[in-house]
Design an enzyme around this catalytic site. Structure first.
Site, mmCIF file in Angstrom:
data_model
loop_
_atom_site.group_PDB
_atom_site.id
_atom_site.type_symbol
_atom_site.label_atom_id
_atom_site.label_comp_id
_atom_site.label_asym_id
_atom_site.label_seq_id
_atom_site.Cartn_x
_atom_site.Cartn_y
_atom_site.Cartn_z
ATOM 1 N N LEU A 136 0.632 -1.100 -0.341
ATOM 2 C CA LEU A 136 0.025 0.072 0.069
ATOM 3 C C LEU A 136 0.891 1.169 -0.090
ATOM 4 O O LEU A 136 2.055 1.248 0.385
ATOM 5 C CB LEU A 136 -0.926 0.158 1.395
ATOM 6 C CG LEU A 136 -1.898 -1.117 1.481
ATOM 7 C CD1 LEU A 136 -2.667 -0.994 2.760
ATOM 8 C CD2 LEU A 136 -2.987 -1.015 0.306
ATOM 9 N N ASP A 137 0.401 2.283 -0.564
ATOM 10 C CA ASP A 137 1.430 3.358 -0.577
ATOM 11 C C ASP A 137 1.599 3.994 0.622
ATOM 12 O O ASP A 137 0.635 3.718 1.681
ATOM 13 C CB ASP A 137 0.442 4.900 -1.549
ATOM 14 C CG ASP A 137 0.371 4.114 -2.948
ATOM 15 O OD1 ASP A 137 1.451 3.248 -3.338
ATOM 16 O OD2 ASP A 137 -0.572 4.687 -3.441
ATOM 17 N N LYS A 138 2.392 4.697 0.942
ATOM 18 C CA LYS A 138 2.878 5.302 2.450
ATOM 19 C C LYS A 138 1.411 5.873 3.167
ATOM 20 O O LYS A 138 1.286 5.614 4.266
ATOM 21 C CB LYS A 138 3.889 6.512 2.080
ATOM 22 C CG LYS A 138 4.041 7.011 3.557
ATOM 23 C CD LYS A 138 5.174 8.260 3.266
ATOM 24 C CE LYS A 138 5.344 9.162 4.420
ATOM 25 N NZ LYS A 138 6.104 10.239 4.409
#
Length: 315
Positions: A136-138
């Site tokens: 998942l993105d940051k």
């Protein structure tokens, strides 16, 4: 014991590519340089023969990997905060908070999910990417699955490639959408800004499905399901149809405030500094037991406050 011992058949996705290029698609958890090194050492056979990285592969070709066990990550263990939703001998399900980077990279050499996983479970050092099979993105929150055994890791990577892991998200987007739809638009690295992705002819296949859950005065709450899992896929696809995620610092465009909104909503929007995206449910078949599994993560407080403010303003 082997870290990878697997056979695969080249399909349409790898047809006509170099061997190293094709394997980087089928095994996204390994870098292309690592795959090239394995080919040089003879750990990878093409149609039962030694091969070179530059050899072309075609649909129907057989590839065999037999790679000796070595530590797969040299990242140091660190105490990093994240919640575990579930754990057994083969799996960990986590609820990733906003701000937590999944893999160490330039600018984020420490304090990542990988560092935290190694602190809690040192045996994960023997698995690719410390057992992480998707990311998942940051600043995207929600559920992720991590493998604790090689058998589980191999099976989960295969399940992702076969699109049999169901990943469901909730997001707030700008603008009003009449109805849900499917977005089938290939994604590749942006030609100028290499930190961004973009819809681009010749890119990798990317398919996103969404439905509209709630409509507000100038925003919508949508449910999203991924068919493929390209980098920034939901963010890129929604921006592509001119409904970017609210708060997205990369694809969201400049801050816009609808006329006449309440003071409360204006304050919430101004202070919401991340993409309004949450992975709320993950469903798949257990790679060892064969049981159907489904895990959820509650919408985090900042996103819940945003949705509440949008609902109240719409009234």
């Amino acid at each position: 014991m082997k870290i990878i011992q697997q056979q695969l058949c080249i399909d349409e996705e790898g047809h006509g590519l170099r061997l190293d290029q094709a394997l980087s698609i089928y095994f996204p958890d390994f870098s292309r340089s690592k795959i090239q090194d394995w080919i040089k050492q003879g750990f990878i056979l093409l149609n039962q023969s030694a091969a070179r990285s530059k050899d072309k592969v075609y649909k129907g070709d057989q590839v065999k990997l037999d790679v000796p066990e070595t530590p797969q990550t040299f990242d140091r263990p660190e105490k990093v905060a994240f919640d575990r939703v579930y754990q057994d001998e083969h799996l960990i399900i986590i609820n990733k908070p906003a701000g937590l980077v999944v893999h160490p990279a330039a600018g984020h050499a420490s304090g990542t999910l990988v560092n935290g996983l190694l602190y809690q479970d040192p045996a994960l050092e023997q698995l690719p990417r410390a057992g992480i099979v998707h990311r998942l993105d940051k600043d995207t929150t929600g559920v992720m699955v991590v493998a604790r055994s090689l058998q589980a890791h191999t099976a989960l990577v295969d399940a992702l490639q076969k699109r049999s892991i169901k990943r469901e998200y909730v997001a707030v987007v700008k603008g009003l959408i009449t109805a849900g739809r499917s977005i089938d638009a290939p994604i590749a690295r942006h030609p100028i800004d290499r930190k961004r992705m973009a819809v681009k002819a010749g890119g990798r296949e990317a398919v996103t499905h969404f439905t509209v859950r709630e409509k507000y005065r100038a925003h919508c709450l949508i449910d999203v399901q991924l068919e493929t899992g390209r980098t920034h896929q939901i963010r890129v696809h929604m921006a592509h149809i001119h409904h970017p995620l609210l708060g997205d610092p990369v694809y969201g465009g400049r801050l816009t405030l609808p006329a006449g909104i309440s003071a409360q909503l204006e304050q919430v929007i101004r202070h919401f500094k991340r993409q309004a995206l949450h992975a709320w449910r993950l469903s798949f078949i257990h790679p060892i037991t064969g049981k159907d599994l489904s895990f959820t993560a509650e919408i985090p407080s900042d996103l819940r406050s945003l949705i509440t403010a949008l609902q109240q303003d719409a009234k």
